[in-house]
Design a protein around this motif. Structure first.
Motif, PDB file in Angstrom:
ATOM      1  N   ASP A 272       2.995   6.170  -3.781  1.00  0.00           N
ATOM      2  CA  ASP A 272       3.827   7.121  -4.523  1.00  0.00           C
ATOM      3  C   ASP A 272       3.495   6.946  -6.003  1.00  0.00           C
ATOM      4  O   ASP A 272       3.789   5.911  -6.598  1.00  0.00           O
ATOM      5  CB  ASP A 272       5.302   6.849  -4.262  1.00  0.00           C
ATOM      6  N   LEU A 273       2.890   7.959  -6.610  1.00  0.00           N
ATOM      7  CA  LEU A 273       2.453   7.857  -8.003  1.00  0.00           C
ATOM      8  C   LEU A 273       3.615   7.776  -8.989  1.00  0.00           C
ATOM      9  O   LEU A 273       3.413   7.409 -10.151  1.00  0.00           O
ATOM     10  CB  LEU A 273       1.525   9.014  -8.358  1.00  0.00           C
ATOM     11  N   ALA A 274       4.834   8.057  -8.544  1.00  0.00           N
ATOM     12  CA  ALA A 274       6.005   7.950  -9.421  1.00  0.00           C
ATOM     13  C   ALA A 274       6.470   6.498  -9.569  1.00  0.00           C
ATOM     14  O   ALA A 274       7.280   6.191 -10.441  1.00  0.00           O
ATOM     15  CB  ALA A 274       7.155   8.809  -8.880  1.00  0.00           C
ATOM     16  N   VAL A 275       5.957   5.610  -8.746  1.00  0.00           N
ATOM     17  CA  VAL A 275       6.401   4.213  -8.763  1.00  0.00           C
ATOM     18  C   VAL A 275       5.891   3.519 -10.021  1.00  0.00           C
ATOM     19  O   VAL A 275       4.704   3.546 -10.321  1.00  0.00           O
ATOM     20  CB  VAL A 275       5.902   3.466  -7.503  1.00  0.00           C
ATOM     21  N   ASP A 276       6.826   2.877 -10.752  1.00  0.00           N
ATOM     22  CA  ASP A 276       6.431   2.040 -11.882  1.00  0.00           C
ATOM     23  C   ASP A 276       6.904   0.599 -11.694  1.00  0.00           C
ATOM     24  O   ASP A 276       6.466  -0.303 -12.397  1.00  0.00           O
ATOM     25  CB  ASP A 276       6.921   2.605 -13.212  1.00  0.00           C
ATOM     26  N   THR A 277       7.793   0.383 -10.726  1.00  0.00           N
ATOM     27  CA  THR A 277       8.311  -0.946 -10.438  1.00  0.00           C
ATOM     28  C   THR A 277       8.501  -1.087  -8.933  1.00  0.00           C
ATOM     29  O   THR A 277       9.020  -0.183  -8.285  1.00  0.00           O
ATOM     30  CB  THR A 277       9.679  -1.173 -11.131  1.00  0.00           C
ATOM     31  N   ILE A 278       8.087  -2.235  -8.406  1.00  0.00           N
ATOM     32  CA  ILE A 278       8.304  -2.556  -6.999  1.00  0.00           C
ATOM     33  C   ILE A 278       9.160  -3.811  -6.949  1.00  0.00           C
ATOM     34  O   ILE A 278       8.886  -4.780  -7.650  1.00  0.00           O
ATOM     35  CB  ILE A 278       6.969  -2.808  -6.265  1.00  0.00           C
ATOM     36  N   VAL A 279      10.199  -3.766  -6.134  1.00  0.00           N
ATOM     37  CA  VAL A 279      11.012  -4.948  -5.865  1.00  0.00           C
ATOM     38  C   VAL A 279      10.694  -5.345  -4.434  1.00  0.00           C
ATOM     39  O   VAL A 279      11.014  -4.615  -3.497  1.00  0.00           O
ATOM     40  CB  VAL A 279      12.526  -4.661  -6.049  1.00  0.00           C
TER      41      VAL A 279
ATOM     42  N   GLU B 242       0.845  -1.208   0.000  1.00  0.00           N
ATOM     43  CA  GLU B 242       0.000   0.000   0.000  1.00  0.00           C
ATOM     44  C   GLU B 242       0.876   1.253   0.000  1.00  0.00           C
ATOM     45  O   GLU B 242       0.618   2.201  -0.739  1.00  0.00           O
ATOM     46  CB  GLU B 242      -0.932   0.031   1.217  1.00  0.00           C
ATOM     47  N   MET B 243       1.918   1.257   0.845  1.00  0.00           N
ATOM     48  CA  MET B 243       2.805   2.409   0.917  1.00  0.00           C
ATOM     49  C   MET B 243       3.536   2.609  -0.409  1.00  0.00           C
ATOM     50  O   MET B 243       3.657   3.735  -0.900  1.00  0.00           O
ATOM     51  CB  MET B 243       3.809   2.252   2.063  1.00  0.00           C
ATOM     52  N   ALA B 244       4.006   1.531  -1.012  1.00  0.00           N
ATOM     53  CA  ALA B 244       4.719   1.636  -2.286  1.00  0.00           C
ATOM     54  C   ALA B 244       3.803   2.180  -3.382  1.00  0.00           C
ATOM     55  O   ALA B 244       4.191   3.069  -4.143  1.00  0.00           O
ATOM     56  CB  ALA B 244       5.281   0.275  -2.681  1.00  0.00           C
ATOM     57  N   PHE B 245       2.586   1.664  -3.454  1.00  0.00           N
ATOM     58  CA  PHE B 245       1.643   2.142  -4.454  1.00  0.00           C
ATOM     59  C   PHE B 245       1.204   3.583  -4.187  1.00  0.00           C
ATOM     60  O   PHE B 245       0.733   4.264  -5.089  1.00  0.00           O
ATOM     61  CB  PHE B 245       0.408   1.236  -4.515  1.00  0.00           C
TER      62      PHE B 245
ATOM     63  N   LEU C 152      -5.338  -1.773  -7.244  1.00  0.00           N
ATOM     64  CA  LEU C 152      -4.374  -0.673  -7.312  1.00  0.00           C
ATOM     65  C   LEU C 152      -3.684  -0.608  -8.668  1.00  0.00           C
ATOM     66  O   LEU C 152      -3.315   0.464  -9.142  1.00  0.00           O
ATOM     67  CB  LEU C 152      -3.317  -0.824  -6.213  1.00  0.00           C
ATOM     68  N   ASN C 153      -3.507  -1.768  -9.280  1.00  0.00           N
ATOM     69  CA  ASN C 153      -2.737  -1.850 -10.506  1.00  0.00           C
ATOM     70  C   ASN C 153      -3.598  -1.808 -11.771  1.00  0.00           C
ATOM     71  O   ASN C 153      -3.064  -1.837 -12.868  1.00  0.00           O
ATOM     72  CB  ASN C 153      -1.898  -3.135 -10.502  1.00  0.00           C
ATOM     73  N   SER C 154      -4.899  -1.712 -11.632  1.00  0.00           N
ATOM     74  CA  SER C 154      -5.784  -1.788 -12.798  1.00  0.00           C
ATOM     75  C   SER C 154      -5.511  -0.673 -13.808  1.00  0.00           C
ATOM     76  O   SER C 154      -5.626  -0.891 -15.005  1.00  0.00           O
ATOM     77  CB  SER C 154      -7.247  -1.778 -12.373  1.00  0.00           C
ATOM     78  N   ALA C 155      -5.138   0.494 -13.355  1.00  0.00           N
ATOM     79  CA  ALA C 155      -4.862   1.605 -14.266  1.00  0.00           C
ATOM     80  C   ALA C 155      -3.372   1.913 -14.400  1.00  0.00           C
ATOM     81  O   ALA C 155      -2.948   2.473 -15.398  1.00  0.00           O
ATOM     82  CB  ALA C 155      -5.597   2.853 -13.785  1.00  0.00           C
ATOM     83  N   ARG C 156      -2.569   1.508 -13.424  1.00  0.00           N
ATOM     84  CA  ARG C 156      -1.168   1.942 -13.404  1.00  0.00           C
ATOM     85  C   ARG C 156      -0.195   0.962 -14.032  1.00  0.00           C
ATOM     86  O   ARG C 156       0.829   1.343 -14.533  1.00  0.00           O
ATOM     87  CB  ARG C 156      -0.729   2.214 -11.962  1.00  0.00           C
ATOM     88  N   LYS C 157      -0.441  -0.319 -13.913  1.00  0.00           N
ATOM     89  CA  LYS C 157       0.448  -1.354 -14.458  1.00  0.00           C
ATOM     90  C   LYS C 157       1.851  -1.308 -13.843  1.00  0.00           C
ATOM     91  O   LYS C 157       2.862  -1.326 -14.525  1.00  0.00           O
ATOM     92  CB  LYS C 157       0.542  -1.260 -15.992  1.00  0.00           C
ATOM     93  N   VAL C 158       1.913  -1.256 -12.519  1.00  0.00           N
ATOM     94  CA  VAL C 158       3.184  -1.312 -11.790  1.00  0.00           C
ATOM     95  C   VAL C 158       3.682  -2.757 -11.816  1.00  0.00           C
ATOM     96  O   VAL C 158       2.938  -3.676 -11.496  1.00  0.00           O
ATOM     97  CB  VAL C 158       3.007  -0.827 -10.329  1.00  0.00           C
ATOM     98  N   THR C 159       4.927  -2.928 -12.213  1.00  0.00           N
ATOM     99  CA  THR C 159       5.541  -4.250 -12.248  1.00  0.00           C
ATOM    100  C   THR C 159       6.072  -4.589 -10.868  1.00  0.00           C
ATOM    101  O   THR C 159       6.716  -3.751 -10.230  1.00  0.00           O
ATOM    102  CB  THR C 159       6.708  -4.272 -13.258  1.00  0.00           C
ATOM    103  N   ILE C 160       5.814  -5.808 -10.404  1.00  0.00           N
ATOM    104  CA  ILE C 160       6.333  -6.252  -9.110  1.00  0.00           C
ATOM    105  C   ILE C 160       7.262  -7.429  -9.342  1.00  0.00           C
ATOM    106  O   ILE C 160       6.856  -8.453  -9.889  1.00  0.00           O
ATOM    107  CB  ILE C 160       5.199  -6.654  -8.141  1.00  0.00           C
ATOM    108  N   HIS C 161       8.515  -7.245  -8.964  1.00  0.00           N
ATOM    109  CA  HIS C 161       9.498  -8.333  -8.964  1.00  0.00           C
ATOM    110  C   HIS C 161       9.613  -8.802  -7.523  1.00  0.00           C
ATOM    111  O   HIS C 161       9.813  -7.994  -6.615  1.00  0.00           O
ATOM    112  CB  HIS C 161      10.862  -7.857  -9.472  1.00  0.00           C
ATOM    113  N   ALA C 162       9.466 -10.093  -7.304  1.00  0.00           N
ATOM    114  CA  ALA C 162       9.468 -10.637  -5.945  1.00  0.00           C
ATOM    115  C   ALA C 162      10.678 -11.534  -5.724  1.00  0.00           C
ATOM    116  O   ALA C 162      11.028 -12.345  -6.583  1.00  0.00           O
ATOM    117  CB  ALA C 162       8.190 -11.414  -5.701  1.00  0.00           C
ATOM    118  N   PHE C 163      11.298 -11.366  -4.583  1.00  0.00           N
ATOM    119  CA  PHE C 163      12.431 -12.182  -4.160  1.00  0.00           C
ATOM    120  C   PHE C 163      12.063 -12.799  -2.823  1.00  0.00           C
ATOM    121  O   PHE C 163      11.685 -12.082  -1.896  1.00  0.00           O
ATOM    122  CB  PHE C 163      13.691 -11.323  -3.990  1.00  0.00           C
TER     123      PHE C 163
END
Length: 160
Positions: free
Chosen positions: A63-70, A58-61, A98-109
């Motif tokens: 920030d509207l500048a976020v396009d990728t979350i690791v 939620e916190m990562a999303f 949250l991602n329906s309009a933004r298309k933020v990529t999430i890479h998970a480790f």
């Protein structure tokens, strides 16, 4: 990972355990000074308790500048009052919304495999460490991270 960021990158760091903390309110340029401060923030982090993955996302999303979350995690989402079985479907639905309009990529480790906790984990105030996760708990956790990455166009990577 922080040391390998391109000079033109914008980044932020969010730590999560039973509390969620962000290094900065919004994304910052990958200057040597910012990278040094972020590395100190990461090195000072102590994980105690639950795994509030939902609040970190939620916190990562936020920030509207976020396009990728690791997302780097060592366990399935938990709260004092909710188990992974309850939280995972809620997180997947919320990220989808949250991602329906933004298309933020999430890479998970994720740390894959059961066993003993690393010897490096400090014991705070006599607090007992929880038992290591069972094979079934690890499976649930890894499947969650794989699905989260896949549904956002990201990749899952194992840390052993």
């Amino acid at each position: 990972a922080l040391k390998k960021l391109p000079k033109m990158a914008l980044f932020n760091v969010i730590t999560f355990s039973d509390k969620v903390l962000n290094w900065q309110k919004r994304m910052q340029p990958a200057t040597p000074a910012n990278l040094g401060a972020a590395l100190k923030f990461v090195n000072d982090f102590q994980a105690w308790g639950a795994t509030h993955t939902d609040e970190a996302l939620e916190m990562a999303f936020g920030d509207l500048a976020v396009d990728t979350i690791v997302l780097l995690s060592d366990g399935a989402p938990t709260h004092k009052e909710a188990e992974s079985k309850v939280l995972i479907p809620k997180i997947m639905e919320r990220v989808k919304d949250l991602n329906s309009a933004r298309k933020v990529t999430i890479h998970a480790f994720g740390f894959e495999g059961s066993g003993t906790w690393p010897k490096k984990i400090p014991k705070a105030g006599g607090m007992k460490m929880p038992p290591p996760p069972t094979a079934e708990e690890v499976k649930t956790f890894i499947e969650f991270l794989k699905q989260l990455a896949s549904e956002s166009g990201g990749e899952f990577h194992t840390i052993r």
